[in-house]
Write a protein that holds these residues in place. Sequence first.
Motif, PDB file in Angstrom:
ATOM      1  N   UNK A 144       0.819  -1.206   0.000  1.00 26.48           N
ATOM      2  CA  UNK A 144       0.000   0.000   0.000  1.00 26.48           C
ATOM      3  C   UNK A 144       0.859   1.265   0.000  1.00 26.48           C
ATOM      4  N   UNK A 145       2.110   1.125   0.430  1.00 25.43           N
ATOM      5  CA  UNK A 145       3.026   2.268   0.455  1.00 25.43           C
ATOM      6  C   UNK A 145       4.171   2.146  -0.531  1.00 25.43           C
ATOM      7  N   UNK A 146       4.535   0.929  -0.905  1.00 21.76           N
ATOM      8  CA  UNK A 146       5.651   0.712  -1.816  1.00 21.76           C
ATOM      9  C   UNK A 146       5.233  -0.237  -2.941  1.00 21.76           C
ATOM     10  N   UNK A 147       5.394   0.151  -4.187  1.00 16.13           N
ATOM     11  CA  UNK A 147       5.216  -0.832  -5.257  1.00 16.13           C
ATOM     12  C   UNK A 147       6.311  -1.892  -5.149  1.00 16.13           C
ATOM     13  N   UNK A 148       6.110  -3.065  -5.737  1.00 22.16           N
ATOM     14  CA  UNK A 148       7.074  -4.159  -5.514  1.00 22.16           C
ATOM     15  C   UNK A 148       8.508  -3.827  -5.899  1.00 22.16           C
ATOM     16  N   UNK A 190       4.807 -13.911  -5.884  1.00 24.49           N
ATOM     17  CA  UNK A 190       4.018 -13.388  -6.988  1.00 24.49           C
ATOM     18  C   UNK A 190       3.042 -12.347  -6.458  1.00 24.49           C
ATOM     19  N   UNK A 191       3.063 -11.192  -7.072  1.00 19.20           N
ATOM     20  CA  UNK A 191       2.170 -10.113  -6.649  1.00 19.20           C
ATOM     21  C   UNK A 191       0.878 -10.214  -7.449  1.00 19.20           C
ATOM     22  N   UNK A 199      -1.792  -2.052 -10.683  1.00 11.20           N
ATOM     23  CA  UNK A 199      -1.136  -2.869  -9.676  1.00 11.20           C
ATOM     24  C   UNK A 199      -0.552  -4.141 -10.282  1.00 11.20           C
ATOM     25  N   UNK A 200      -0.184  -4.055 -11.549  1.00 10.88           N
ATOM     26  CA  UNK A 200       0.532  -5.170 -12.171  1.00 10.88           C
ATOM     27  C   UNK A 200       1.965  -5.199 -11.647  1.00 10.88           C
ATOM     28  N   UNK A 201       2.439  -6.401 -11.310  1.00 10.57           N
ATOM     29  CA  UNK A 201       3.822  -6.520 -10.840  1.00 10.57           C
ATOM     30  C   UNK A 201       4.803  -6.095 -11.925  1.00 10.57           C
ATOM     31  N   UNK A 202       4.443  -6.351 -13.179  1.00 10.89           N
ATOM     32  CA  UNK A 202       5.268  -5.962 -14.320  1.00 10.89           C
ATOM     33  C   UNK A 202       5.009  -4.486 -14.626  1.00 10.89           C
ATOM     34  N   UNK A 203       6.004  -3.661 -14.419  1.00 11.54           N
ATOM     35  CA  UNK A 203       5.834  -2.210 -14.598  1.00 11.54           C
ATOM     36  C   UNK A 203       5.367  -1.853 -16.003  1.00 11.54           C
TER      37      UNK A 203
END
Length: 247
Positions: free
Chosen positions: A127-131, A174-175, A198-202
């Motif tokens: 919620x505060x940091x993307x992966x 896995x996100x 909110x995809x793990x792949x930017x």
Amino acid sequence: MTFPFFLAAILDFGRHLGKSEPIKFSYLITEHLVCDPLDSLITSDSSAQGELSSTMSVTEVMKMLAGILEGMEVLKSYGFLHPGLSTKKILYTKQGQCKLYDFCLAEDAPKIIAFKKTQDEVSKSLNLFPPEALFRSEYTAESDVWATAIVIWEVIADGKPPFAVDKEIKPGDTIIAPNLLWPERFLQLRNFLLFDCWSENCSLRPSIHQLRASFKTIFEKLIDHSFYEIPMATLYTPMVSSCVEEQ
């Protein structure tokens, strides 16, 4: 409550710079406004602020989201990023405008993220940091998209974050984007592109421009077929020499 607000000063001065001239400053002038942090207005607890948040109209939320998205797109266009963006880092004025602060030059964002993760009081959650920021201290324009989507969800969900706050995420996990139901009282603003943020792949995330355009289309359809006032006017106005608002 009075806070300094830096974005208007940077943008007002930046309009006079040529496109080829890079902006290499963090702030020029401060503008003092009577504001509250956004999180105090959207919280879902039983406090007075919680009661206020339950009465927010679709029009008010439209204006709020339009301002946040406009601000984030303008930041990107001037080479800034906002590591640590949250509803605590957005101010809300008595006129119903959202103000962004505590952003930085894009090149400084990874260092700021690395520092934030060393602070014990900061929750190490999605919620505060993307992966990419949480695991590798990387922060890009796509990371800002992730954070902006978190803020938008919290606005429409009375401050409730989209990701579990008590689930430990480890490198290699896995996100998976959370399975969320759009809040019923804001179904008119439903936008499934938000979940792609909110995809793990930017590279699979939409750009901030695409996200803003998708919401703008929804807003305009509502405005065309209802009595809603248009909340799309530019929210960043030129500063004057003395701009202090009295409580």
